[in-house]
Scaffold this active site. Structure first.
Site, PDB file in Angstrom:
ATOM      1  CG  HIS A  55      -0.362   0.125   2.527  1.00 44.14           C
ATOM      2  ND1 HIS A  55       0.431  -0.853   3.091  1.00 44.14           N
ATOM      3  CD2 HIS A  55      -0.411   1.126   3.452  1.00 44.14           C
ATOM      4  CE1 HIS A  55       0.825  -0.469   4.293  1.00 44.14           C
ATOM      5  NE2 HIS A  55       0.334   0.739   4.542  1.00 44.14           N
ATOM      6  CG  HIS A  57       0.385   4.451   4.708  1.00 47.78           C
ATOM      7  ND1 HIS A  57      -0.351   3.730   5.621  1.00 47.78           N
ATOM      8  CD2 HIS A  57      -0.420   5.462   4.286  1.00 47.78           C
ATOM      9  CE1 HIS A  57      -1.555   4.289   5.758  1.00 47.78           C
ATOM     10  NE2 HIS A  57      -1.624   5.329   4.951  1.00 47.78           N
ATOM     11  CG  ASP A  59       5.260   2.863   7.241  1.00 46.16           C
ATOM     12  OD1 ASP A  59       4.338   3.392   6.569  1.00 46.16           O
ATOM     13  OD2 ASP A  59       5.052   1.960   8.082  1.00 46.16           O
ATOM     14  CG  HIS A  60       4.274  -0.010   4.148  1.00 50.70           C
ATOM     15  ND1 HIS A  60       4.086  -1.307   4.574  1.00 50.70           N
ATOM     16  CD2 HIS A  60       3.908   0.785   5.190  1.00 50.70           C
ATOM     17  CE1 HIS A  60       3.623  -1.293   5.827  1.00 50.70           C
ATOM     18  NE2 HIS A  60       3.507  -0.032   6.212  1.00 50.70           N
ATOM     19  CG  HIS A 112      -3.792   0.433   6.884  1.00 52.76           C
ATOM     20  ND1 HIS A 112      -3.634   1.027   8.118  1.00 52.76           N
ATOM     21  CD2 HIS A 112      -2.650   0.685   6.200  1.00 52.76           C
ATOM     22  CE1 HIS A 112      -2.439   1.609   8.168  1.00 52.76           C
ATOM     23  NE2 HIS A 112      -1.824   1.424   7.017  1.00 52.76           N
ATOM     24  CG  ASP A 131       0.838  -1.119   7.860  1.00 53.24           C
ATOM     25  OD1 ASP A 131       1.724  -1.956   8.128  1.00 53.24           O
ATOM     26  OD2 ASP A 131       1.067   0.099   7.721  1.00 53.24           O
ATOM     27  CG  HIS A 169       4.163  -1.632  11.516  1.00 54.24           C
ATOM     28  ND1 HIS A 169       4.993  -0.555  11.683  1.00 54.24           N
ATOM     29  CD2 HIS A 169       3.464  -1.391  10.377  1.00 54.24           C
ATOM     30  CE1 HIS A 169       4.810   0.315  10.682  1.00 54.24           C
ATOM     31  NE2 HIS A 169       3.880  -0.181   9.874  1.00 54.24           N
TER      32      HIS A 169
HETATM   33 FE    FE Z   1       3.053   0.808   8.084  1.00 59.17          FE
HETATM   34 ZN    ZN Z   2       0.304   1.743   6.527  1.00 58.45          ZN
END
Ligand code: FE
Ligand code: ZN
Length: 257
Positions: A55, A57, A59-60, A112, A131, A169
């Protein structure tokens, strides 16, 4: 077959390096950062052959640009306007074959984010779910609706029980605290808490978890269970019974827990 190598990043992310055994090739799932991936590739003597994204975001996805700067490799991911670096968009029901013999099935799991997808390899009994589903919990619902996210989780819950859940995570201990608030009498859950505390105390990872254990202890997958329904109705007394309604109460409860 895959050898799956966890690459910790930021404070609690896992980037997953997938080594295609019998070769020096590797894929990475959700490279939020390039540096730790480059380091892991060097350390294991691997070459990056492709990227898989769940996805949009940061941090990905944050490491994709750097990782593809000097490599011409495919970037698989959702067909999302939010990720311009995807070269091969995927949708529900697609099959993704990497290295000639590892096959992933693609699931759309909105909630999410709306663009969230998950990858399941039946042969490796491995699920990469970003996530959406966490060990003992689930992602926050930033973009989707409860009905939609509960359906997404139910989709993942229907995979074989021995499936290993490679989420993105290390939130497990906090998730377990909430799970205990929902189901204080769940003995399997008590045992899981003890075990997870030991793992963390010795510096280990609680991810991947096993789907069967999630079904027994993760409240967000247990929205059909009488004790969970009861707890939800105690939390917000408005007589909810439908799985997605129970999910909605749990998610709100956890957001403020
Ligand atoms: Fe994340
Ligand atoms: Zn995320």
């Amino acid at each position: 077959m895959l050898k799956i190598i966890p690459v910790p990043a930021f404070t609690d992310n896992y980037l997953w390096l997938l080594h295609l055994e019998g070769s020096n090739q590797a894929y990475v799932v959700d490279p939020g950062d390039a540096a730790p991936i480059e380091e892991a590739l060097k350390q294991h003597g691997l070459e990056l052959a492709g990227i898989m994204v769940t996805h949009h975001h940061g941090d990905h996805t944050g490491g994709i640009k750097k990782l593809t700067e000097n490599r011409s490799i495919p970037v698989y991911g959702p067909d999302s306007p939010n990720i311009s670096t995807i070269t091969l968009p995927l949708k529900e029901g697609d099959s993704l074959s990497i290295g000639g013999n590892t096959e992933f099935k693609v699931f759309e799991v909105p909630g999410h984010t709306l663009d969230h997808i998950a990858y399941h390899s039946p042969a490796d009994a491995a699920l990469f779910c970003g996530d959406t589903l966490f060990a003992a919990g689930c992602g926050r619902m930033f973009e989707g609706e409860p009905r939609q996210m509960q359906a997404s989780l139910a989709k993942l819950a229907s995979l074989p029980k021995e499936t290993e859940v490679y989420c993105a995570h290390e939130y497990t201990l906090a998730n377990l605290k909430f799970a205990q608030a929902v189901e204080p009498d769940n003995e399997t859950l008590q045992a899981r808490v003890k075990q997870a505390e030991q793992v963390r105390a010795s510096g280990g990872f609680t991810v991947p978890s096993v789907l069967g254990m999630e079904l027994d202890t993760n409240p967000f997958l247990r929205v059909h269970t009488p004790s969970v329904i009861e707890s939800a109705n105690r939390q917000e007394p408005n007589e909810v019974n439908e799985p997605w309604q129970v999910f909605a109460v749990l998610r709100r409860w956890k957001d403020n827990f």
